[in-house]
Design an enzyme around this catalytic site. Structure first.
Site, PDB file in Angstrom:
ATOM      1  N   GLU A  10     -26.141 -15.691  23.631  1.00 15.83           N
ATOM      2  CA  GLU A  10     -25.022 -14.033  23.279  1.00 15.83           C
ATOM      3  C   GLU A  10     -25.831 -13.261  24.058  1.00 15.83           C
ATOM      4  O   GLU A  10     -27.019 -13.119  24.475  1.00 15.83           O
ATOM      5  CB  GLU A  10     -25.755 -13.988  21.962  1.00 15.83           C
ATOM      6  N   CYS A  15      -7.238   0.527  -0.708  1.00 18.28           N
ATOM      7  CA  CYS A  15      -7.228   0.371   0.845  1.00 18.28           C
ATOM      8  C   CYS A  15      -6.905  -1.707   0.274  1.00 18.28           C
ATOM      9  O   CYS A  15      -7.440  -1.821  -0.751  1.00 18.28           O
ATOM     10  CB  CYS A  15      -8.281  -0.026   1.832  1.00 18.28           C
ATOM     11  N   CYS A  58      -0.965   5.242   7.089  1.00 21.61           N
ATOM     12  CA  CYS A  58      -2.636   4.684   7.115  1.00 21.61           C
ATOM     13  C   CYS A  58      -2.782   4.396   8.617  1.00 21.61           C
ATOM     14  O   CYS A  58      -1.564   3.276   8.810  1.00 21.61           O
ATOM     15  CB  CYS A  58      -2.859   4.215   6.023  1.00 21.61           C
ATOM     16  N   GLN A  93     -17.253 -12.813  11.417  1.00 20.57           N
ATOM     17  CA  GLN A  93     -15.845 -12.348  11.794  1.00 20.57           C
ATOM     18  C   GLN A  93     -15.856 -11.926  10.329  1.00 20.57           C
ATOM     19  O   GLN A  93     -16.123 -11.764   9.305  1.00 20.57           O
ATOM     20  CB  GLN A  93     -15.322 -13.825  11.365  1.00 20.57           C
ATOM     21  N   PHE A 101     -21.256 -16.887  23.736  1.00 14.00           N
ATOM     22  CA  PHE A 101     -20.470 -15.161  23.193  1.00 14.00           C
ATOM     23  C   PHE A 101     -21.114 -16.122  21.545  1.00 14.00           C
ATOM     24  O   PHE A 101     -20.712 -15.414  20.642  1.00 14.00           O
ATOM     25  CB  PHE A 101     -19.518 -14.812  23.570  1.00 14.00           C
ATOM     26  N   ASP A 124     -26.407 -11.904  29.565  1.00 16.12           N
ATOM     27  CA  ASP A 124     -24.968 -10.743  29.542  1.00 16.12           C
ATOM     28  C   ASP A 124     -24.400 -11.649  30.457  1.00 16.12           C
ATOM     29  O   ASP A 124     -24.221 -11.881  31.629  1.00 16.12           O
ATOM     30  CB  ASP A 124     -25.773  -9.709  30.698  1.00 16.12           C
ATOM     31  N   ASP A 183     -16.269 -17.536  22.869  1.00 16.17           N
ATOM     32  CA  ASP A 183     -15.822 -16.669  21.911  1.00 16.17           C
ATOM     33  C   ASP A 183     -15.765 -15.513  22.125  1.00 16.17           C
ATOM     34  O   ASP A 183     -17.312 -15.425  22.075  1.00 16.17           O
ATOM     35  CB  ASP A 183     -16.373 -17.953  20.406  1.00 16.17           C
ATOM     36  N   CYS A 188       0.929  -1.265   0.070  1.00 20.08           N
ATOM     37  CA  CYS A 188      -0.012   0.186   0.277  1.00 20.08           C
ATOM     38  C   CYS A 188       0.728   1.116  -0.223  1.00 20.08           C
ATOM     39  O   CYS A 188       2.119   1.241   0.816  1.00 20.08           O
ATOM     40  CB  CYS A 188      -0.734   0.094   1.937  1.00 20.08           C
ATOM     41  N   CYS A 220     -10.059 -13.736  20.396  1.00 19.76           N
ATOM     42  CA  CYS A 220      -9.275 -12.063  20.270  1.00 19.76           C
ATOM     43  C   CYS A 220      -8.206 -11.487  20.806  1.00 19.76           C
ATOM     44  O   CYS A 220      -7.868 -10.070  19.988  1.00 19.76           O
ATOM     45  CB  CYS A 220     -10.158 -11.135  19.328  1.00 19.76           C
TER      46      CYS A 220
END
Length: 434
Positions: A316, A158, A75, A266, A295, A343, A364, A69, A390
């Site tokens: 969830e 991009c 960026c 995702q 989740f 929750d 997850d 890029c 994550c």
């Protein structure tokens, strides 16, 4: 004038900057890689560390490559385009293992081979900033600048966004510049399904008839679906009422999930397929098993699980996602799955689904992890857990809890390159008693 220094770069920080030292003090250097000697400009000095920007690479790492890029460095969308993709994933694997040992005080019995996929044009979800710059008399559309997030990076294209959008940043800027609300349009959300890509325009003032005509013409010419967002998430409506819903296929086309443009999915479609396949493999499902998927979102894991197990329960926190997960299960003819809204960071005593018996657990969670729900689960009766993460820090913390407080062994762990060219570390771990 900023002070210039020469530095030996010894490590890579969690956000993708090189780490060197001056008189023992850490210096985080943007654009530098481990093993390099660089000339850098100090841009910020703090009590415990300094920050700098690479001016010249005096001795380059063997892992250095030419960024694809033209806006790399300006960026903030990517942090590692100057690093060979294989070296990127190796660095992320080191981050995961260091976090597991330092935070969780655990070491996996085996390290899973890294999961990778196409490194370019993969990003199907993104929030792009939009700004009309009076001094330049033009509109900028893109990610925010790395050095100062108040500004939008001046990019013509991009390389990590899906090409339908990534190759059209200049066209989008031109489109917005011609609208009457160009100064009242702060962002565009990107959401791509398998056969259609949607743009959600957040606008603070009503569109004129001419604005709508211009957007309709752009949609017709490009094939992109335009959605309007005058208020909160629930205010999103398609410009064309006949716009079909977004969808993506799973399980080699056996399943189809519909979603709304602002729903969480995702980011990387190719990696999502690989990740689901690996999770199913690690869970070692049998036809008689009952599975708890926490989740669960739209049912990304839940529905593939339901095709293989006797029963699956998905939970969830966002009620809208739960409703769409139920609709996706019904649309795909799956009657052995149920969904609940809860929750998962709060006490859940009395929840019927929590009192049931399960053979497998899939977690997850968001970046904050699953420490709020882990103590409430009937873990003594669940022999195998797969944790999709994550954030390596929260995974490491939760891994320590599962091992020391609940008697699991960390059988395996490894990274998944969900966000190539960024410093994000996504990972998966298997915990077992058998």
């Amino acid at each position: 004038m900023a002070r210039e220094v020469e530095l030996e770069i010894q490590d890579l920080s969690h956000d993708g900057r090189g780490v060197g030292r001056i008189d023992g003090k850490a210096v985080f250097v943007a654009g530098a890689l481990p093993g390099e000697r660089v000339r850098a400009s100090l841009v910020s000095r703090k009590r415990n560390f300094d920050e700098a920007r690479t001016i010249e690479v005096l001795e380059a790492s063997a892992d250095r490559v030419v960024p694809k890029c033209a806006a790399f460095g300006l960026c903030g969308g990517c942090a590692l385009q100057h690093m060979d993709p294989a070296a990127q994933i190796a660095a992320k694997q080191r981050v995961l293992m260091e976090n597991l040992e330092r935070i969780g005080h655990v070491t996996p019995e085996s390290v899973l081979p890294p999961l990778t996929d196409a490194p370019w044009g993969y990003r199907r979800k993104a929030r792009l900033g939009v700004k009309y710059v009076r001094k330049k008399e033009r509109v900028l559309v893109g990610f925010r600048e790395a050095a100062d997030p108040r500004f939008i990076a001046d990019c013509q294209r991009c390389e990590v966004l899906v090409p339908e959008v990534g190759e059209r940043l200049a066209e989008l800027a031109e489109l917005v510049s011609g609208l009457s609300i160009r100064e009242q349009l702060p962002q565009i959300e990107v959401a791509a399904g398998d056969s259609q890509t949607a743009l959600v325009l957040r606008h603070l003032q009503p569109l004129s008839a001419a604005d709508r005509e211009a957007l309709s013409a752009f949609a017709a010419r490009t094939g992109l679906a335009i959605h309007l967002q005058p208020g909160g998430n629930d205010s999103v409506v398609p410009l064309d009422p006949g716009t079909p819903p977004l969808q993506f296929a799973l399980d080699e086309g056996a399943l189809s999930l519909e979603f709304r443009p602002l729903d969480f999915v995702q980011v990387n479609a190719g990696m999502n397929h690989r990740m689901i396949a690996l999770a199913l493999q690690l869970l070692d499902l049998q036809p008689q098993h009952r599975v708890l998927d926490l989740f669960c979102g739209l049912g990304n894991f839940t529905l593939p699980l339901a095709r293989r197990a006797a029963a699956v329960v998905g939970v969830e926190g966002e009620a809208g996602l739960v409703q769409r997960a139920r609709e996706n299960a019904q649309r795909n003819g799956l009657s052995n799955v149920s969904f609940h809204a809860a929750d998962l960071s709060k006490p859940l005593a009395g929840a019927d689904w929590l009192a049931a018996d399960y053979d497998r657990l899939l977690l997850d969670p968001p970046r904050t992890g699953a420490d709020g729900i882990i103590p409430q689960l009937p873990l003594s009766r669940i022999p195998r857990v797969v944790y999709v993460s994550c954030h390596p820090g929260s995974l490491a913390r939760d891994a320590g809890i599962l091992v020391r407080e609940h008697g699991y062994r960390l059988r395996a762990a490894g990274v998944m390159d969900m966000f190539p060219h960024t410093a994000h570390v996504e990972s998966i771990a298997l915990f077992g008693r058998d």
